[in-house]
Write an enzyme that holds these catalytic residues in place. Structure first.
Site, PDB file in Angstrom:
ATOM      1  N   ARG A 142       0.573  -1.252  -0.618  1.00 57.46           N
ATOM      2  CA  ARG A 142      -0.313  -0.146   0.108  1.00 57.46           C
ATOM      3  C   ARG A 142       0.884   1.110   0.112  1.00 57.46           C
ATOM      4  NH1 ARG A 142      -3.895  -2.215  -2.497  1.00 57.46           N
ATOM      5  NH2 ARG A 142      -4.510  -3.679  -1.355  1.00 57.46           N
TER       6      ARG A 142
ATOM      7  N   ASP B  67      -1.398 -11.649 -17.072  1.00 57.21           N
ATOM      8  CA  ASP B  67      -0.966 -12.461 -15.707  1.00 57.21           C
ATOM      9  C   ASP B  67      -2.518 -12.924 -16.478  1.00 57.21           C
ATOM     10  OD1 ASP B  67      -3.418 -12.270 -13.858  1.00 57.21           O
ATOM     11  OD2 ASP B  67      -1.740 -11.520 -12.682  1.00 57.21           O
TER      12      ASP B  67
ATOM     13  N   HIS C  73       2.484 -14.645 -14.966  1.00 54.88           N
ATOM     14  CA  HIS C  73       1.239 -14.434 -13.312  1.00 54.88           C
ATOM     15  C   HIS C  73       0.202 -16.091 -13.620  1.00 54.88           C
ATOM     16  CE1 HIS C  73       2.582 -10.326 -11.759  1.00 54.88           C
ATOM     17  NE2 HIS C  73       3.093 -11.146 -11.266  1.00 54.88           N
TER      18      HIS C  73
ATOM     19  N   HIS D  75       7.395  -6.123  -6.920  1.00 55.92           N
ATOM     20  CA  HIS D  75       6.749  -5.922  -7.604  1.00 55.92           C
ATOM     21  C   HIS D  75       6.418  -4.551  -6.443  1.00 55.92           C
ATOM     22  CE1 HIS D  75       2.551  -5.620  -8.564  1.00 55.92           C
ATOM     23  NE2 HIS D  75       2.259  -6.742  -9.015  1.00 55.92           N
TER      24      HIS D  75
ATOM     25  N   TYR E  52       0.819  -1.641  -5.020  1.00 53.06           N
ATOM     26  CA  TYR E  52      -0.369  -1.701  -5.480  1.00 53.06           C
ATOM     27  C   TYR E  52      -0.889   0.337  -5.937  1.00 53.06           C
ATOM     28  CZ  TYR E  52      -1.111  -6.145  -4.871  1.00 53.06           C
ATOM     29  OH  TYR E  52      -1.458  -7.795  -5.179  1.00 53.06           O
TER      30      TYR E  52
ATOM     31  N   HIS F 281      -6.211 -11.737 -14.979  1.00 55.22           N
ATOM     32  CA  HIS F 281      -6.031 -10.522 -16.109  1.00 55.22           C
ATOM     33  C   HIS F 281      -6.728 -10.777 -17.322  1.00 55.22           C
ATOM     34  CE1 HIS F 281      -3.763  -7.901 -12.427  1.00 55.22           C
ATOM     35  NE2 HIS F 281      -4.665  -8.744 -12.304  1.00 55.22           N
TER      36      HIS F 281
ATOM     37  N   ASP G 113     -11.192  -8.688 -12.512  1.00 58.36           N
ATOM     38  CA  ASP G 113      -9.669  -9.343 -11.514  1.00 58.36           C
ATOM     39  C   ASP G 113      -9.609  -9.613 -10.428  1.00 58.36           C
ATOM     40  OD1 ASP G 113      -7.405  -9.419 -10.662  1.00 58.36           O
ATOM     41  OD2 ASP G 113      -6.956  -7.266 -11.076  1.00 58.36           O
TER      42      ASP G 113
ATOM     43  N   HIS H 167      -8.525 -12.979  -8.732  1.00 59.34           N
ATOM     44  CA  HIS H 167      -7.965 -13.710  -8.285  1.00 59.34           C
ATOM     45  C   HIS H 167      -8.639 -15.449  -7.597  1.00 59.34           C
ATOM     46  CE1 HIS H 167      -3.901 -12.236  -9.736  1.00 59.34           C
ATOM     47  NE2 HIS H 167      -4.774 -11.481  -9.888  1.00 59.34           N
TER      48      HIS H 167
ATOM     49  N   HIS I  94       1.495  -1.785 -11.794  1.00 60.08           N
ATOM     50  CA  HIS I  94       0.720  -2.222 -13.032  1.00 60.08           C
ATOM     51  C   HIS I  94       0.767  -0.556 -13.251  1.00 60.08           C
ATOM     52  CE1 HIS I  94      -1.281  -4.672  -9.856  1.00 60.08           C
ATOM     53  NE2 HIS I  94      -0.944  -5.268 -10.469  1.00 60.08           N
TER      54      HIS I  94
ATOM     55  N   GLU J 286      -0.133 -16.260  -7.733  1.00 60.89           N
ATOM     56  CA  GLU J 286      -0.699 -15.326  -6.726  1.00 60.89           C
ATOM     57  C   GLU J 286      -2.126 -15.429  -6.903  1.00 60.89           C
ATOM     58  OE1 GLU J 286       1.057 -10.837  -8.145  1.00 60.89           O
ATOM     59  OE2 GLU J 286      -0.061 -11.628  -9.468  1.00 60.89           O
TER      60      GLU J 286
ATOM     61  N   GLU K  92       2.550  -5.027 -16.246  1.00 58.70           N
ATOM     62  CA  GLU K  92       1.338  -6.116 -16.168  1.00 58.70           C
ATOM     63  C   GLU K  92       0.490  -6.364 -16.973  1.00 58.70           C
ATOM     64  OE1 GLU K  92      -0.597  -8.256 -12.626  1.00 58.70           O
ATOM     65  OE2 GLU K  92       1.528  -7.055 -12.020  1.00 58.70           O
TER      66      GLU K  92
END
Length: 278
Positions: free
Chosen positions: A37, A176, A211, A67, A70, A179, A224, A226, A107, A256, A142
């Site tokens: 975050r 992904d 991914h 990564h 987000y 995605h 989206d 998972h 992203h 993931e 991604e």
């Protein structure tokens, strides 16, 4: 050979992640560069990073994936949010040189009403300010599900970003599975066709990592969410075709899915069995 791993916590350091990966028979992994975050990254330990590199060489790991958080949105309509993205990416890429030659995935972001073209322009602008000729890290865009104002739900959008990046040779793509399926690319019934379209628009040479995620939602849902392998709308058979596909051989595959470490170990073994099946 299938290079497969999962997302691991970086709290205990680089070498600990490498040993954790080995413990579940993985030969790659992904980790967040900092709190997902946002926020300040913890202090880097060069000796710990060197120990991981030695372990990876000894056990013939594929490249690992860092990564970005987000909250990073380089195409936000808010200048302060774009500045956070720029500063975070620059700091992350500098730190990644302690693990030379790996991947940094992010992203692309959401244009929040400014329009796709403006979003692409702002993403490329951030990358042009961030990438350095001397860096060894490959930065990965991604593929996204295309929900809301997300950039990256179409292969053409990724191509447009790449075309605007001055140091484009330092860029790649992470595909992904959840995605792209949610975005409308039918990897269940036409994997060959999807990969051919990716090759035509982006180029398979740009594809560096996968991914591996099932989807809680139906095809073309733009949601989206998972799911564990085989429990979603993509299904086990489609993942078998994916991990056996010759065009994807040698890439870093990373789970993931909503699993704990034991669950990841089971999924890794499942995918290895699928990769070896006729």
């Amino acid at each position: 050979m299938l290079h497969i791993g999962c997302h691991l916590s970086s709290v205990n350091g680089f070498l600990a992640m490498g040993k954790e990966a080995l413990g579940i028979q993985a030969d790659t992994f992904q980790f967040f560069t900092r709190n997902p975050r946002g926020g300040k990254a913890k202090e880097l330990d060069p000796a710990d990073a060197a120990a991981l590199m030695a372990l990876m060489e000894e056990h013939r790991f594929a490249k690992v994936i860092a990564h970005a958080p987000y909250t990073l949105n380089p195409c936000s309509d808010k200048p302060q949010t774009r500045e956070f993205a720029l500063m975070t990416m620059a700091d992350d890429l500098q730190r990644m040189e302690a693990l030379p030659g790996q991947y940094y995935n992010f992203h692309p972001g959401s244009h929040v009403g400014q329009g796709t073209e403006k979003g692409i322009e702002l993403i490329a602008e951030t990358l042009n300010k961030t990438l350095k000729p001397s860096q060894t890290t490959t930065v990965l865009l991604e593929t996204m599900a295309g929900k809301g104002s997300e950039i990256g739900g179409r292969f053409e959008e990724l191509r447009e970003i790449l075309d605007r990046v001055e140091l484009s040779d330092q860029m790649g793509v992470c595909l992904d599975t959840c995605h792209v399926y949610d975005a409308g690319y039918d990897i269940v019934n036409d994997l060959d066709g999807v990969l051919a379209e990716f090759d035509r628009i982006v180029g398979l040479s740009r594809l560096k990592a996968i991914h591996v995620n099932d989807s809680k939602n139906p095809f073309y849902s733009h949601k989206d969410r998972h799911e564990k392998i085989g429990l979603g709308s993509i299904g086990t058979e489609a993942f078998g075709r994916l991990v056996r596909h010759p065009a994807l051989k040698g890439l870093s595959f990373c789970l993931e899915t909503p699993c704990d470490l034991a669950g990841y170990a089971e999924e890794i073994q499942l995918l290895r069995r699928l990769a070896e099946a006729e």
